[in-house]
Design a protein around this motif. Structure first.
Motif, PDB file in Angstrom:
ATOM      1  N   ILE A  56       0.853  -1.182   0.000  1.00 12.11           N
ATOM      2  CA  ILE A  56       0.000   0.000   0.000  1.00 12.11           C
ATOM      3  C   ILE A  56       0.891   1.235   0.000  1.00 12.11           C
ATOM      4  O   ILE A  56       1.822   1.338   0.802  1.00 12.11           O
ATOM      5  CB  ILE A  56      -0.942   0.031   1.215  1.00 12.11           C
ATOM      6  CG1 ILE A  56      -1.904  -1.164   1.173  1.00 12.11           C
ATOM      7  CG2 ILE A  56      -1.726   1.341   1.257  1.00 12.11           C
ATOM      8  CD1 ILE A  56      -2.833  -1.242   2.373  1.00 12.11           C
ATOM      9  N   ARG A  57       0.599   2.155  -0.893  1.00 10.64           N
ATOM     10  CA  ARG A  57       1.383   3.373  -1.021  1.00 10.64           C
ATOM     11  C   ARG A  57       0.461   4.517  -1.446  1.00 10.64           C
ATOM     12  O   ARG A  57      -0.681   4.286  -1.827  1.00 10.64           O
ATOM     13  CB  ARG A  57       2.508   3.189  -2.042  1.00 10.64           C
ATOM     14  CG  ARG A  57       2.028   2.715  -3.405  1.00 10.64           C
ATOM     15  CD  ARG A  57       3.176   2.495  -4.360  1.00 10.64           C
ATOM     16  NE  ARG A  57       3.793   3.770  -4.722  1.00 10.64           N
ATOM     17  CZ  ARG A  57       5.047   3.892  -5.155  1.00 10.64           C
ATOM     18  NH1 ARG A  57       5.821   2.831  -5.259  1.00 10.64           N
ATOM     19  NH2 ARG A  57       5.531   5.074  -5.474  1.00 10.64           N
ATOM     20  N   SER A  58       0.976   5.737  -1.375  1.00  8.91           N
ATOM     21  CA  SER A  58       0.229   6.869  -1.924  1.00  8.91           C
ATOM     22  C   SER A  58       1.055   7.496  -3.030  1.00  8.91           C
ATOM     23  O   SER A  58       2.259   7.272  -3.150  1.00  8.91           O
ATOM     24  CB  SER A  58      -0.112   7.888  -0.837  1.00  8.91           C
ATOM     25  OG  SER A  58       1.059   8.480  -0.307  1.00  8.91           O
ATOM     26  N   ILE A 103       0.884  -7.356   4.448  1.00 10.15           N
ATOM     27  CA  ILE A 103       0.792  -6.031   3.825  1.00 10.15           C
ATOM     28  C   ILE A 103       1.996  -5.175   4.222  1.00 10.15           C
ATOM     29  O   ILE A 103       2.288  -4.987   5.406  1.00 10.15           O
ATOM     30  CB  ILE A 103      -0.502  -5.309   4.244  1.00 10.15           C
ATOM     31  CG1 ILE A 103      -1.734  -6.088   3.742  1.00 10.15           C
ATOM     32  CG2 ILE A 103      -0.522  -3.871   3.711  1.00 10.15           C
ATOM     33  CD1 ILE A 103      -3.052  -5.497   4.206  1.00 10.15           C
ATOM     34  N   ILE A 104       2.682  -4.650   3.198  1.00 11.57           N
ATOM     35  CA  ILE A 104       3.750  -3.669   3.386  1.00 11.57           C
ATOM     36  C   ILE A 104       3.165  -2.285   3.097  1.00 11.57           C
ATOM     37  O   ILE A 104       2.443  -2.106   2.121  1.00 11.57           O
ATOM     38  CB  ILE A 104       4.928  -3.935   2.423  1.00 11.57           C
ATOM     39  CG1 ILE A 104       5.607  -5.272   2.748  1.00 11.57           C
ATOM     40  CG2 ILE A 104       5.943  -2.796   2.481  1.00 11.57           C
ATOM     41  CD1 ILE A 104       6.654  -5.672   1.719  1.00 11.57           C
ATOM     42  N   VAL A 105       3.486  -1.312   3.928  1.00 12.14           N
ATOM     43  CA  VAL A 105       3.074   0.071   3.669  1.00 12.14           C
ATOM     44  C   VAL A 105       4.326   0.917   3.445  1.00 12.14           C
ATOM     45  O   VAL A 105       5.278   0.849   4.225  1.00 12.14           O
ATOM     46  CB  VAL A 105       2.221   0.643   4.817  1.00 12.14           C
ATOM     47  CG1 VAL A 105       1.981   2.141   4.616  1.00 12.14           C
ATOM     48  CG2 VAL A 105       0.882  -0.087   4.903  1.00 12.14           C
ATOM     49  N   ILE A 118      -3.128   3.735   9.021  1.00 11.32           N
ATOM     50  CA  ILE A 118      -2.760   2.835   7.928  1.00 11.32           C
ATOM     51  C   ILE A 118      -1.339   2.308   8.124  1.00 11.32           C
ATOM     52  O   ILE A 118      -1.070   1.113   7.952  1.00 11.32           O
ATOM     53  CB  ILE A 118      -2.905   3.544   6.574  1.00 11.32           C
ATOM     54  CG1 ILE A 118      -4.384   3.831   6.287  1.00 11.32           C
ATOM     55  CG2 ILE A 118      -2.292   2.722   5.442  1.00 11.32           C
ATOM     56  CD1 ILE A 118      -4.628   4.682   5.060  1.00 11.32           C
ATOM     57  N   ALA A 119      -0.418   3.197   8.498  1.00 12.26           N
ATOM     58  CA  ALA A 119       0.962   2.763   8.756  1.00 12.26           C
ATOM     59  C   ALA A 119       1.012   1.760   9.910  1.00 12.26           C
ATOM     60  O   ALA A 119       1.752   0.771   9.864  1.00 12.26           O
ATOM     61  CB  ALA A 119       1.835   3.980   9.066  1.00 12.26           C
TER      62      ALA A 119
END
Length: 255
Positions: A56-58, A103-105, A118-119
């Motif tokens: 998950i990234r922005s 899940i990796i953030v 989220i982190a």
């Protein structure tokens, strides 16, 4: 979602890695429609047999996440809508918690409120050196109630208390690393991307059954979160209607 003013979610799969990216023109903030799509996309990736690991990234090289949408908070005028908005964050956290995939953030910049949730809900979180954090909710008159269980689980009560009560000040990435929110801090975007890709590739080639068992172990004793986060959303949904909160947001938007 294609309207750039409303933000967007993208989802792609390559080499057994599912990448979920969110974007909003206002600091990657998260209005309710984007929160719903983010939660739904995480659930979709979790059900995809081709996907062994989720990132998950922005988008962009600025803020990772500015938290709740102030425009939408101001538009809330009743408890039902208030609770519904904050349940959006609850659904994202529960989607991450119950997802059968690790899940990796990736956190590339400043992170506020729901972004810290989220982190904290990541199974592994990598961050840029400039990724300072702030739980600003109490300053707004709300409090970090929905993200609280995720942040408290990852950092512990003392560190969560520091962030929650010192709501007007930023905490550095080194502080976040020392408390366990970030598992690794990198000095450049290139190093961050390389570290994310390396770990994702390593995990994507691991035994899926073993990773699922590891996920279950990491999230033991969180089965109550559905009810707990709903109760927290009710608290926030009530407080967002207060004169204090509405006046604070209006003044903040004038700056």
């Amino acid at each position: 979602m294609t309207n750039i003013e409303q933000g967007s979610i993208s989802y792609s799969v390559a080499d057994n890695i599912g990448t979920v990216e969110f974007h909003h023109p206002k600091g990657n903030s998260l209005p309710s429609a984007l929160l719903k799509e983010l939660a739904d996309t995480i659930e979709l990736a979790g059900k995809n047999e081709e996907v062994k690991l989720i990132v998950i990234r922005s988008k962009g090289d600025g803020a990772f996440c500015a938290g709740a949408s102030f425009d939408e908070l101001l538009a809330i005028d009743n408890f039902v809508d208030g609770k519904k908005f904050f349940m959006g964050f609850a659904h994202v956290l529960n989607a991450m918690r119950t997802c059968p995939k690790l899940i990796i953030v990736r956190v590339q910049g400043k992170t506020v409120g729901g972004g810290i949730g989220i982190a904290a809900a990541a199974d592994y979180c990598l961050a840029h050196r400039d990724a300072s954090i702030k739980l600003s909710e109490l300053a707004l008159g709300i409090g970090p109630f929905v993200v609280g269980p995720a942040v408290n689980r990852k950092l512990g009560t003392a560190a969560f208390s520091s962030l929650a009560l010192d709501a007007r000040n930023w905490y550095t990435s080194d502080w976040a690393y020392s408390k366990g929110l970030f598992n690794k801090v990198l000095n450049t975007t290139e190093e961050l991307d390389e570290a994310v890709q390396q770990l994702a590739s390593d995990l994507a080639s691991s035994n899926p059954e073993a990773m699922k068992e590891m996920k279950d172990i990491l999230w033991q004793s969180t089965g109550h979160w559905h009810a707990t986060l709903e109760q927290r959303a009710e608290i926030s949904g009530r407080l967002v209607l207060s004169d204090f909160t509405r006046e604070f947001i209006q003044e903040f938007k004038k700056k």
